[in-house]
Design a protein around this motif. Structure first.
Motif, PDB file in Angstrom:
ATOM      1  N   LEU A   6       0.769  -1.266  -0.004  1.00  0.00           N
ATOM      2  CA  LEU A   6      -0.092  -0.083   0.074  1.00  0.00           C
ATOM      3  C   LEU A   6       0.887   1.359   0.159  1.00  0.00           C
ATOM      4  N   ARG A   7       1.854   1.318   0.796  1.00  0.00           N
ATOM      5  CA  ARG A   7       2.853   2.316   0.746  1.00  0.00           C
ATOM      6  C   ARG A   7       3.782   2.397  -0.451  1.00  0.00           C
ATOM      7  N   ALA A   8       3.865   1.323  -1.272  1.00  0.00           N
ATOM      8  CA  ALA A   8       4.683   1.586  -2.423  1.00  0.00           C
ATOM      9  C   ALA A   8       3.763   1.962  -3.430  1.00  0.00           C
ATOM     10  N   VAL A   9       2.501   1.910  -3.632  1.00  0.00           N
ATOM     11  CA  VAL A   9       1.762   2.564  -4.334  1.00  0.00           C
ATOM     12  C   VAL A   9       1.742   4.137  -4.777  1.00  0.00           C
ATOM     13  N   THR A  10       2.003   4.521  -3.468  1.00  0.00           N
ATOM     14  CA  THR A  10       2.225   6.140  -3.331  1.00  0.00           C
ATOM     15  C   THR A  10       3.618   6.743  -3.913  1.00  0.00           C
ATOM     16  N   ARG A  11       4.245   5.661  -4.150  1.00  0.00           N
ATOM     17  CA  ARG A  11       5.793   6.144  -4.613  1.00  0.00           C
ATOM     18  C   ARG A  11       5.811   6.339  -6.245  1.00  0.00           C
ATOM     19  N   ARG A  12       6.690   7.319  -6.562  1.00  0.00           N
ATOM     20  CA  ARG A  12       6.684   7.696  -7.864  1.00  0.00           C
ATOM     21  C   ARG A  12       7.257   6.666  -8.918  1.00  0.00           C
ATOM     22  N   GLN A  13       8.186   6.056  -8.318  1.00  0.00           N
ATOM     23  CA  GLN A  13       8.794   4.853  -9.362  1.00  0.00           C
ATOM     24  C   GLN A  13       8.082   3.629  -9.032  1.00  0.00           C
ATOM     25  N   PHE A  14       6.743   3.500  -8.651  1.00  0.00           N
ATOM     26  CA  PHE A  14       5.982   2.480  -8.388  1.00  0.00           C
ATOM     27  C   PHE A  14       5.990   1.456  -9.608  1.00  0.00           C
ATOM     28  N   LEU A  15       5.630   1.947 -10.861  1.00  0.00           N
ATOM     29  CA  LEU A  15       5.716   1.452 -11.943  1.00  0.00           C
ATOM     30  C   LEU A  15       6.759   0.249 -12.426  1.00  0.00           C
ATOM     31  N   VAL A  16       8.124   1.099 -12.148  1.00  0.00           N
ATOM     32  CA  VAL A  16       9.283   0.375 -12.433  1.00  0.00           C
ATOM     33  C   VAL A  16       9.933  -0.588 -11.334  1.00  0.00           C
ATOM     34  N   SER A  17       9.225  -0.486 -10.452  1.00  0.00           N
ATOM     35  CA  SER A  17       9.635  -1.471  -9.460  1.00  0.00           C
ATOM     36  C   SER A  17       9.181  -2.948  -9.182  1.00  0.00           C
ATOM     37  N   ALA A  18       9.642  -3.779  -8.385  1.00  0.00           N
ATOM     38  CA  ALA A  18       9.090  -5.092  -8.437  1.00  0.00           C
ATOM     39  C   ALA A  18       7.504  -5.001  -7.848  1.00  0.00           C
ATOM     40  N   TRP A  19       7.135  -3.926  -7.084  1.00  0.00           N
ATOM     41  CA  TRP A  19       5.680  -3.809  -6.501  1.00  0.00           C
ATOM     42  C   TRP A  19       4.791  -4.445  -7.435  1.00  0.00           C
ATOM     43  N   PRO A  20       4.515  -3.731  -8.721  1.00  0.00           N
ATOM     44  CA  PRO A  20       3.408  -4.282  -9.485  1.00  0.00           C
ATOM     45  C   PRO A  20       3.432  -5.661  -9.477  1.00  0.00           C
ATOM     46  N   TRP A  21       4.443  -6.591  -9.704  1.00  0.00           N
ATOM     47  CA  TRP A  21       4.445  -7.846  -9.813  1.00  0.00           C
ATOM     48  C   TRP A  21       4.008  -8.697  -8.481  1.00  0.00           C
ATOM     49  N   ARG A  22       4.506  -7.908  -7.539  1.00  0.00           N
ATOM     50  CA  ARG A  22       4.156  -8.581  -6.161  1.00  0.00           C
ATOM     51  C   ARG A  22       2.880  -8.395  -5.880  1.00  0.00           C
ATOM     52  N   GLY A  23       2.195  -7.141  -6.246  1.00  0.00           N
ATOM     53  CA  GLY A  23       0.879  -7.036  -6.009  1.00  0.00           C
ATOM     54  C   GLY A  23      -0.103  -7.988  -6.906  1.00  0.00           C
ATOM     55  N   PHE A  24       0.511  -8.016  -8.246  1.00  0.00           N
ATOM     56  CA  PHE A  24      -0.240  -8.989  -8.954  1.00  0.00           C
ATOM     57  C   PHE A  24      -0.337 -10.554  -8.330  1.00  0.00           C
ATOM     58  N   ALA A  25       1.106 -10.852  -8.009  1.00  0.00           N
ATOM     59  CA  ALA A  25       1.103 -12.275  -7.577  1.00  0.00           C
ATOM     60  C   ALA A  25       0.086 -12.356  -6.058  1.00  0.00           C
ATOM     61  N   TYR A  26       0.038 -11.068  -5.336  1.00  0.00           N
ATOM     62  CA  TYR A  26      -0.750 -11.323  -3.962  1.00  0.00           C
ATOM     63  C   TYR A  26      -2.140 -11.321  -4.574  1.00  0.00           C
ATOM     64  N   SER A  27      -2.543 -10.662  -5.632  1.00  0.00           N
ATOM     65  CA  SER A  27      -3.977 -10.902  -5.884  1.00  0.00           C
ATOM     66  C   SER A  27      -4.256 -12.098  -6.488  1.00  0.00           C
ATOM     67  N   ALA A  28      -3.573 -12.711  -7.233  1.00  0.00           N
ATOM     68  CA  ALA A  28      -3.807 -13.861  -7.918  1.00  0.00           C
ATOM     69  C   ALA A  28      -3.807 -14.880  -6.820  1.00  0.00           C
ATOM     70  N   THR A  29      -2.800 -15.029  -6.048  1.00  0.00           N
ATOM     71  CA  THR A  29      -2.912 -15.979  -4.956  1.00  0.00           C
ATOM     72  C   THR A  29      -3.874 -15.871  -3.913  1.00  0.00           C
ATOM     73  N   THR A  30      -4.587 -14.296  -3.856  1.00  0.00           N
ATOM     74  CA  THR A  30      -5.626 -14.251  -3.123  1.00  0.00           C
ATOM     75  C   THR A  30      -7.077 -15.052  -3.710  1.00  0.00           C
TER      76      THR A  30
END
Lengths: 413, 216
Positions: A6-30
């Motif tokens: 949730l904190r990562a989403v607010t960062r400017r470089q969010f899209l180029v970090s690993a976080w979108p993939w982690r978010g995707f993985a978390y949602s898919a496993t949810t």
């Protein structure tokens, strides 16, 4: 400060970090977890649903009795299995939460199953996962379908000779939806994870924080005391011992080598020298100077050099807070000593690395394993020190090895 | 031969001042901290400096810092550093100063063997490098893998030459002939791919550099 999705989403470089993939993985496993949960819940829910269907079908006494029986079975099953399933779900979800950011160490067991508030928080989380989860996952699925269907839809519009504006809008919209989908996925997943964190990790009450503070003070007081003892031993005892050994050496020069006194003095000389070496080892155990002056890497390298085992050292040279260095060093020193004593290991690997606000110390030997962490008071004391500093000490030593000692300490970067 | 001693423990300082003249070593000055050491060396121009590594005010490495800065002024000034513990980083820093010659790094334990200690001081003043056996033992521990190919005798010889002993001294300690020692040295230098050299000092430095280099 812990780093979360949730904190990562607010960062400017969010899209180029690993976080979108982690978010995707978390949602898919949810989605996967929610599906599995419903499969398990089907067992107690089937009688309840059947009862409801029967009640709906007819109101004769026969129907009523069967429906009541089925209802009782369903409620009984739910009461028996619900909390157990909820706790199992909680355990699995705590493990999965690591995808969505740092997690604190898991809470220990407390109280009886039905009276422990943790059980009912787990039940609440189970409802969240089973009911709210599918809602946001469904919404995400619709947006996802819009994105995925873009090429087909654009092709279709071309084939029916839609206006250029219509085709462009659909294509552009589809493309723009990709980052939006990434943000949405992270946002929904992050919010879900934040709720999960609230429900699955108990808040530390004021009282507990105060206890932790007093423990920390105690550890600091011990450290200060160690330092004072080390200084006294070094400044007084060691210097006197060196002077004494020198005086004996001088006296021996003047004694005729064949005299009985010469033999006695030779023994005294040896004993004084042995005492000097023993005192040095003792002091090193109390508070190593190399650690204070040169830091963890130099001190661990010296430990490795002094050990009779082959020790591989992989430690960054950066200085850390004194308390963190002291605990890490003590753990490594203890683990090396244990490896010599019990493991019959020939090679030990020491790794110290920093990750996401924590220092992770790992000592691994390929020896026989089977070490019992409860037996050595050294490890227990270390676990207490680590806990007082807000960290933890873990150990794994299956028969046949390898033995791994892991210490995690909070350490702001 | 004249020395300047820097040691903050009064007991030890006076003990050394009383002991060294018995071995024909004159103590030009005995001081208790690093600034006084620098001043005394500039005033007396001694043949050798003996300094404790830790001294006031911080009790960390003031003595070593002073020794390194003295060696920067005069790379040939013989210096013996005395330490309570083996600290490889400090030993390495001292060895890196000047040519690496005329350096001694000894544990305070060695002072007890008074005659031997005086001998070490003389050898350093004569240009030798003298490294404490405990330091060498730990360094050899660190390079255990490559040293496995040496015979036990060769390892003994290696340990002695790393401490700075000459062929003759090594032969005496191990009760061997000097020719026998020379043969062992030749064999072990070849096995470790070190340059063959008759210059004792150059050999000591090569062996120390080899032992101090990372094993991986």
């Amino acid at each position: 400060m812990t780093d979360t999705l949730l904190r990562a989403v607010t960062r400017r470089q969010f899209l180029v970090s690993a976080w979108p993939w982690r978010g995707f993985a978390y949602s898919a496993t949810t989605a996967l977890a929610a599906g599995l949960l419903w499969l398990v819940l089907a067992v107690p829910l089937t009688p309840l649903v059947s009862a409801a269907v029967l009640l709906h079908a007819g109101r004769t006494s026969g129907y009523l009795i069967v429906a009541a029986c089925l209802g009782l079975i369903g409620v009984g099953l739910l009461a028996l299995l619900g909390p157990q399933v909820a706790l199992a779900v909680a355990r699995a979800e705590r493990w999965r939460l690591r995808l969505a950011g740092d997690t604190p160490p898991p809470p220990g067991p407390r109280g009886a199953l039905y009276t422990d508030p943790a059980t009912w928080r787990a039940v609440a989380y189970m409802v969240l996962l089973g009911v709210v989860g599918p809602l946001w996952l469904g919404a995400l699925g619709i947006v996802g379908l819009l994105v995925v269907s873009t090429p087909v839809s654009v092709q279709h519009r071309i084939s029916v000779a839609d206006s250029l504006l219509g085709i462009g809008t659909r294509a552009g919209g589809g493309l723009l939806l990709i980052p939006a989908l990434l943000y949405l996925t992270a946002l929904c997943g992050g919010a879900h994870a934040a709720l999960a964190r609230m429900l699955l990790y108990p808040e530390r009450s004021e009282e507990l924080i105060e206890v932790a503070r007093s423990r920390t003070r105690l550890v600091h007081a011990f450290d200060a005391e160690r330092l004072r003892i080390e200084r006294d031993l070094h400044d007084i005892a060691q210097q006197r011992l060196v002077a004494l050994t020198m005086q004996i050496g001088m006296a021996r020069l003047d004694l005729p080598p064949s005299s009985p006194a010469a033999a006695a003095m030779a023994v005294a000389h040896e004993q004084a020298k042995t005492l000097m070496a023993e005192l040095r080892n003792l002091i090193r155990g109390i508070s190593p100077r190399t650690l204070r002056e040169l830091g963890l890497r130099a001190a661990v390298e010296e430990l490795a050099a002094a050990s009779c085992l082959e020790v591989r050292v992989d430690v960054a040279s950066a200085r850390l807070p004194a308390e963190v260095e002291a605990i890490a060093y003590a753990a490594i020193s203890e683990a090396l000593a244990n490896a010599v004593k019990h493991a019959a290991a020939s090679e030990v690997t020491v790794t110290v690395r920093r990750a996401a606000g924590r220092l992770v110390v790992e000592v691994r030997d390929e020896g026989g394993g089977g070490a019992d962490p409860g037996r050595g008071s050294g490890l227990t004391g270390l676990a207490d020190r680590a806990a007082a500093a807000g960290g933890r000490l873990l150990m794994s030593s299956p028969p046949g090895g390898p033995t791994v000692l892991l210490v995690e300490l909070p350490c702001a970067s | 031969m004249r020395v300047v001693i820097a040691e903050d423990s009064v007991l030890l300082r006076e003990g050394l001042t009383a002991m060294l003249p018995r071995f024909g070593i004159e103590v030009a000055a005995a001081v208790g901290d690093a600034p006084a050491l620098l001043a005394a060396v500039h005033e007396h121009r001694p043949d050798l400096v003996v300094t404790d590594v830790r001294m006031p005010p911080n009790h960390t490495d003031e003595g070593l810092r002073a020794a390194v800065s003295l060696r920067a002024e005069d790379p040939r000034l013989p210096v013996v550093a005395l330490s309570q513990y083996v600290q490889h980083s400090y030993a390495g820093e001292l060895l890196a100063s000047g040519s690496g010659r005329s350096i001694g790094y000894l544990l305070k334990d060695r002072i007890g063997d008074v005659a031997e200690f005086a001998g070490h001081l003389r050898r350093v003043a004569d240009g030798a490098t003298v490294i404490d056996p405990e330091v060498v033992r730990q360094l050899m521990q660190r390079r255990r893998d490559p040293l496995r190919q040496l015979t036990a005798r060769e390892r003994e010889v290696l340990s002695l030459i790393a401490q700075g002993h000459s062929n003759a001294a090594t032969a005496r300690i191990l009760s061997l002939t000097e020719a026998g020692v020379a043969k062992h040295i030749g064999n072990l230098l070849t096995k470790l791919n070190l340059p063959l050299s008759d210059d004792t000092n150059r050999r000591v430095l090569a062996v120390l550099a080899y032992l101090r280099s990372r094993s991986d």
